[in-house]
Design a protein around this motif. Structure first.
Motif, PDB file in Angstrom:
ATOM      1  N   VAL A  58       0.839  -1.198   0.000  1.00  0.00           N
ATOM      2  CA  VAL A  58       0.000   0.000   0.000  1.00  0.00           C
ATOM      3  C   VAL A  58       0.878   1.253   0.000  1.00  0.00           C
ATOM      4  O   VAL A  58       0.570   2.247  -0.668  1.00  0.00           O
ATOM      5  N   GLN A  59       1.984   1.206   0.725  1.00  0.00           N
ATOM      6  CA  GLN A  59       2.891   2.345   0.771  1.00  0.00           C
ATOM      7  C   GLN A  59       3.474   2.650  -0.612  1.00  0.00           C
ATOM      8  O   GLN A  59       3.633   3.824  -0.980  1.00  0.00           O
ATOM      9  N   ASN A  60       3.794   1.608  -1.398  1.00  0.00           N
ATOM     10  CA  ASN A  60       4.268   1.816  -2.768  1.00  0.00           C
ATOM     11  C   ASN A  60       3.250   2.619  -3.568  1.00  0.00           C
ATOM     12  O   ASN A  60       3.607   3.551  -4.300  1.00  0.00           O
ATOM     13  N   ILE A  61       1.984   2.253  -3.426  1.00  0.00           N
ATOM     14  CA  ILE A  61       0.922   2.935  -4.176  1.00  0.00           C
ATOM     15  C   ILE A  61       0.794   4.385  -3.715  1.00  0.00           C
ATOM     16  O   ILE A  61       0.703   5.309  -4.533  1.00  0.00           O
ATOM     17  N   ARG A  62       0.807   4.600  -2.418  1.00  0.00           N
ATOM     18  CA  ARG A  62       0.658   5.962  -1.901  1.00  0.00           C
ATOM     19  C   ARG A  62       1.795   6.871  -2.373  1.00  0.00           C
ATOM     20  O   ARG A  62       1.571   8.034  -2.724  1.00  0.00           O
ATOM     21  N   MET A  63       3.001   6.338  -2.394  1.00  0.00           N
ATOM     22  CA  MET A  63       4.149   7.145  -2.814  1.00  0.00           C
ATOM     23  C   MET A  63       4.018   7.563  -4.275  1.00  0.00           C
ATOM     24  O   MET A  63       4.302   8.703  -4.637  1.00  0.00           O
ATOM     25  N   ILE A  64       3.557   6.642  -5.124  1.00  0.00           N
ATOM     26  CA  ILE A  64       3.394   6.967  -6.539  1.00  0.00           C
ATOM     27  C   ILE A  64       2.242   7.948  -6.740  1.00  0.00           C
ATOM     28  O   ILE A  64       2.348   8.904  -7.509  1.00  0.00           O
ATOM     29  N   ARG A  65       1.142   7.748  -6.041  1.00  0.00           N
ATOM     30  CA  ARG A  65      -0.003   8.659  -6.156  1.00  0.00           C
ATOM     31  C   ARG A  65       0.403  10.090  -5.745  1.00  0.00           C
ATOM     32  O   ARG A  65      -0.004  11.065  -6.387  1.00  0.00           O
ATOM     33  N   GLU A  66       1.171  10.197  -4.687  1.00  0.00           N
ATOM     34  CA  GLU A  66       1.603  11.517  -4.211  1.00  0.00           C
ATOM     35  C   GLU A  66       2.570  12.164  -5.208  1.00  0.00           C
ATOM     36  O   GLU A  66       2.523  13.373  -5.430  1.00  0.00           O
TER      37      GLU A  66
END
Length: 371
Positions: free
Chosen positions: A240-248
Motif C-alpha cells: 500500500v505504501q508503494n501505491i501511496r508514494m506513486i499517487r503523491e
C-alpha cells in the motif's frame, strides 16, 4: 520443487566451467545446437525469464499456455522448459510419451507451490470434512505441484489460472457450498471478493497449525471460501505504501497489478489481472500514458523496453526478479542443450502415472467449464 528435492538433485549440477564462458561463446553454442536439432527441440520460455534466455525461446507465455503449446507440438523429442518445476511438470503431463521434458536447473522451484504439500493437504481435508461435512470442493491455482493438482482432481475439483479464476470459482460454487482454494490465498481472496463474496465469509487455513484462522467477528459456519495460507514471495512485496508514494508523486500514473498481490494493494490499484491482461492492457494504451506495474521485474523491464512511447515503471522500485525463475540462465540453458546432444539429458521431469491421471483430470475439468 522442495529444498529436499533440490539437494537430492545435486548429482546433476552444472559444471563450474560453464560460468566462466563469455556470453558471446554461450550464445554461439546455443544457436548452433538449435540449428542442429531443428524440430527435435522445443524451448518454451515463461514471461518471467531473463532476456538472455527468452531470446532463444520458441514461444513465450504463462505456465499453462506454454504447456498447452508444447502439447500441440508432436515433432519435438525434447522440450527444454525455461520456467520452474511445476510448469515443467504440467508440460510433462500434457505431452506425449515419446517426448522428454527437461528443466535446465532442477533448483528452479516455486516458493508458492512449495507452501502446499500433499501430506498437509490430505490432513487439512480430513479436518475440514469433520468441521463442514461434504460441503467443500477443492480448487488449485495452476501454480502448484502435480501432486496437489492430483489431489484436487481426485476430489472433484479443478485447476484455475489467473485469467479464468472468476469463471472457475463460479462453477465451483454451483457444485458445493464451500471452496478450499490452494495454494495462493491472495488470488483466491481477490477473485471471490470480485464475485461479491464478503471478506467476512472468507477464512485462512494454516497448514502449520492445522487450524482455521478465524477473526473475532467471524462465525465458522458462515465461511464459504477457505484460503490456504500461501502466497507469492514476489507479489507480496508490492505494498500500500508503494501505491501511496506513486499517487503523491504523480496522480496521472495508472497502477496495474497481478491478483497475486494482497487484497489491500489490488483494492487501491486502477486495475488488476493476469500477466496476459497486464501485457495486453499496456500494449493497447495510448502513447504518453503512465503506468506503475505490480508484477515480476524481468517482465516489467521487458515491457518498458517494448513500449518506449509510454512511461512505465515498477510499482516497487526496490523489487528483485523472481529468484527461482532466475535459476534458469544462459549457462544452464547451454549445459542442458549440450547434455541432450550427448545423449545424456539431465533435469528430466517425469510425473508418475498415478499422479498424472488425476492431475490431468483437474486440468481438463477447468478447460470444460463453459463461458
Amino acid at each position: 520443487m522442495s529444498i529436499l528435492e533440490a539437494l537430492k538433485s545435486r548429482a546433476a549440477m552444472m559444471p563450474e566451467h560453464y560460468k566462466s564462458l563469455s556470453v558471446e561463446e554461450m550464445e554461439r553454442r546455443v544457436t548452433a545446437i538449435k540449428e542442429r536439432l531443428g524440430t527435435k527441440l522445443l524451448i518454451p520460455g515463461h514471461h518471467y525469464q531473463k532476456d538472455e534466455v527468452i531470446q532463444f525461446a520458441d514461444m513465450t507465455g504463462d505456465s499453462l499456455q506454454l504447456a498447452q503449446l508444447a502439447e500441440l507440438n508432436q515433432e519435438a523429442e525434447y522440450i527444454v522448459f525455461c520456467g520452474v518445476h511445476f510448469m515443467a511438470e504440467t508440460a510433462d503431463m500434457l505431452t506425449g510419451q515419446h517426448q522428454t521434458v527437461v528443466l535446465p536447473d532442477m533448483r528452479a522451484g516455486c516458493s508458492m507451490a512449495d507452501m502446499a504439500d500433499v501430506e498437509q493437504t490430505e490432513r487439512a481435508w480430513a479436518k475440514l470434512q469433520e468441521i463442514f461435512g461434504d460441503t467443500i470442493i477443492p480448487l488449485t491455482y495452476v501454480n502448484s505441484t502435480a501432486a496437489i493438482k492430483a489431489f484436487v482432481g481426485r476430489h472433484g475439483g479443478a485447476t484455475v489460472t489467473s485469467s479464468n479464476a472468476s469463471k472457475v470459482l463460479r462453477w465451483a460454487l454451483e457444485q458445493k457450498e464451500r471452496i478450499l482454494f490452494l495454494p495462493d490465498q491472495h488470488l483466491g481472496r481477490n477473485t471471490a471478493f470480485d464475485l461479491g463474496i464478503p471478506l467476512g465469509e472468507m477464512t485462512v487455513w494454516n497448514p502449520l497449525t492445522d487450524e482455521l484462522e478465524l477473526t473475532a467477528d467471524q462465525q465458522r459456519d458462515e465461511q464459504r471460501i477457505i484460503l490456504w495460507k500461501g502466497h507469492c514471495s514476489v507479489h507480496e512485496k508490492f505494498t500500500v505504501q508503494n501505491i501511496r508514494m506513486i499517487r503523491e508523486r504523480d496522480p496521472e500514473v495508472q497502477i496495474i497489478v497481478h491478483p497475486e498481490c494482497s487484497r489491500e494493494v489490488v483494492a487501491l490499484s486502477d486495475c488488476a489481472g493476469s500477466t496476459k491482461y497486464i501485457i495486453d492492457t499496456i500494449r493497447k494504451a495510448p502513447a504518453g500514458s503512465k503506468w506503475a506495474v505490480g508484477t515480476e521485474m524481468n517482465l516489467v523491464q521487458r515491457i518498458i523496453q517494448e513500449h518506449p512511447e509510454q512511461h512505465i515503471e515498477s510499482l516497487n522500485p526496490d523489487m528483485c526478479p523472481c529468484l527461482t525463475m532466475n535459476r534458469i540462465d544462459l549457462p544452464h540453458l547451454l549445459w542442458s542443450l549440450e547434455q541432450i546432444e550427448k545423449g545424456q539429458p539431465v533435469g528430466i521431469i517425469q510425473v508418475p502415472e498415478a499422479i498424472r491421471e488425476d492431475a490431468v483430470l483437474a486440468l481438463e475439468r477447468m478447460l470444460r467449464i463453459p463461458g
